[in-house]
Design a protein around this motif. Structure first.
Motif, PDB file in Angstrom:
ATOM      1  N   ARG A   1       0.847  -1.289   0.004  1.00  0.00           N
ATOM      2  CA  ARG A   1      -0.223   0.134   0.025  1.00  0.00           C
ATOM      3  C   ARG A   1       0.864   1.426   0.037  1.00  0.00           C
ATOM      4  N   ASP A   2       2.128   1.197   0.709  1.00  0.00           N
ATOM      5  CA  ASP A   2       2.752   2.388   0.637  1.00  0.00           C
ATOM      6  C   ASP A   2       3.472   2.631  -0.644  1.00  0.00           C
TER       7      ASP A   2
ATOM      8  N   SER B   1       1.015   4.153  -3.259  1.00  0.00           N
ATOM      9  CA  SER B   1       0.536   5.643  -2.905  1.00  0.00           C
ATOM     10  C   SER B   1       1.282   6.513  -3.730  1.00  0.00           C
TER      11      SER B   1
ATOM     12  N   SER C   1      -5.494   2.344  -2.096  1.00  0.00           N
ATOM     13  CA  SER C   1      -4.392   3.055  -2.201  1.00  0.00           C
ATOM     14  C   SER C   1      -3.946   3.702  -3.544  1.00  0.00           C
TER      15      SER C   1
ATOM     16  N   MET D   1      -4.028   5.601  -6.842  1.00  0.00           N
ATOM     17  CA  MET D   1      -4.239   7.023  -7.203  1.00  0.00           C
ATOM     18  C   MET D   1      -5.071   7.243  -8.170  1.00  0.00           C
TER      19      MET D   1
END
Lengths: 307, 307
Positions: B74-75, B78, B102, B104
């Motif tokens: 997820r990080d 992002s 997550s 964009m």
């Protein structure tokens, strides 16, 4: 099962050149490479060639990788102390019948065929007394054929298997070993039967499989076939290279190593059926286990420096 | 069946770098090569990587082919305007479920899997509105795996197939095309179904056959097995290279392209049985005809500059 020539045979290498006159019958990829390699390493005082295809003989005269292209097989082998049959294994029996009376006493007679049992069976009985018959198989080749395809380095770093009959003359075996070592090969001595069983799995089955899969693709619908060629880099391409090998040579291999080939096809088919079933059932664990096992064989080949 | 991006799409190439931030999930051979190639050709301002194997992530930090290794998927995604799933096709569904929230808006989401129908089926429903999902498959690879195996030139001169859904955003497709062209690939657009049928014959069957034959050899008696390794240069070796490919990736390929693979196995088996019968019966003409036919396929591949 593999027997190295004894240390004694090797500590006194035959003087160079190993042979006075080498006659090569068949001037395609292998025969042409033997001639070029023998000349490069000065393993013979003279190299005489013959090919039953007059066009090939004419081309070899232009390229010039032998000292003389003879007009007949009998003329080629006359006076030769080494005769190499570099022709499809199915052509060896007629060839020995033709040349038998012209072979020089004391000459070494060998071949380069991919099957050895049939050569022992078909050629052996026609070899005159005093001629030393030692079948051979250099484990080397490319997918190209014909007199332009050969090169002197083809055998460098490769194995050459010799399958001398039990009564073979040690001096003749030592000379032929020196010849193959002279072109850069490592010589292994084994029985013809053992050779044929090993090559059935390492060579004959892989070629048959490659021929099959490429033929399967050739019969696809035209639009898919074009895509197969375009996207061949994804695995298929490696098979097409193998399946471009000489058709007559390979026809003869399968006809003459029938039992060993059929036996290994049977094992292969059983294994393929098991994997097919695993795919159908969605048995991922079985597939993954199998694919992990095959990796270890690749590692063994890399460790054996054959990769 | 193959559709080139229209000329108009290509006359106005997107400005470089193509993307601001590329996130790559999975840092093995393919993911690591995408990262290296994107960096080499300056196709992104930043490259973020993630691998669920913490050891791989640590190794990538040492090698340094991404700007940052994220601690979670997820990080990693992002803020990325391009997300590449470089994981086995069976891992794509759990991955999209994890990262969906997550992603964009406006991002391009793609993958590199060898099967496309299953990715459309398993990933498509989870893609949030506003994210442009365009499955892809670079036709490139080696038998090596892991973060050290990749290199920037892997895709150079190779095809990359994209299988955009009918409603795909043309600008997103143009950007992804520019990205793959930027790493040296030729982009082909086709349907997922067509891709899967073509790859079943060019890639999936060859791999299955190679895995089978190498596994058959692995189960031979120990003395013969050692000889097989020693004499592998006679044809077998090429198969072992293919059969050393990543086991999990290939397990997922067969589980997820089941129908097309089983159909082509069936055709292959019929052809193998016919050749087996020809060997058993000593039908040399049939063998020779088949072997001549396969040579022409090789010629087509050479003419298509894919050899």
């Amino acid at each position: 099962m593999t027997v190295q020539p004894s240390r004694d045979d090797r500590t006194i290498p035959p003087a160079l050149p190993v042979f006075d006159r080498v006659a090569i019958l068949g001037l395609g990829l292998i025969g042409g490479s033997v001639a070029r390699a023998a000349r490069k390493h000065v393993l013979a005082n003279a190299i005489v060639g013959y090919d039953r295809d007059a066009g090939v003989g004419e081309r070899v005269r232009q390229i010039g990788f032998v000292d003389r292209v003879a007009d007949t097989a009998r003329d080629a082998v006359s006076g030769a102390d080494c005769v190499v049959l570099a022709i499809p294994v199915g052509a060896c029996a007629p060839a020995i019948v033709e040349i038998a009376d012209s072979l020089m006493p004391g000459a070494v007679l060998t071949d380069v065929g991919s099957v050895k049992g049939c050569v022992v069976r078909d050629v052996g009985p026609h070899v005159p007394p005093g001629v030393h018959f030692i079948p051979g198989h250099p484990i080397a080749g490319t997918e190209f054929s014909g007199p332009d395809a050969g090169f002197a380095e083809l055998f460098d770093g490769r194995y050459c298997v010799l399958t001398p009959p039990g009564a073979a003359d040690p001096a003749a075996l030592a000379r032929l070993t020196a010849f193959w070592e002279g072109v850069g090969s490592t010589v292994e001595v084994m029985s013809a039967d053992h050779h044929d069983r090993v090559l059935a799995i390492t060579s004959h089955l892989p070629h048959l499989i490659a021929y099959t899969i490429v033929g399967t693709a050739a019969e696809l619908e035209e639009d898919i076939k074009q895509e197969v060629i375009r996207f061949s880099a994804s695995g298929f391409r490696d098979f097409t290279r193998i399946a471009a090998s000489d058709p007559v040579m390979w026809r003869d291999v399968f006809l003459n190593n029938k039992e060993a080939t059929l036996e290994i096809i049977q094992r292969f088919t059983e294994d393929l059926t098991a994997l097919q079933k695993a795919i159908r059932r969605g048995d991922g664990a079985r597939l993954q286990d199998w694919f992990i096992k095959t990796r270890s064989i690749r590692r063994s080949i890399i460790e054996a420096k054959q990769a």
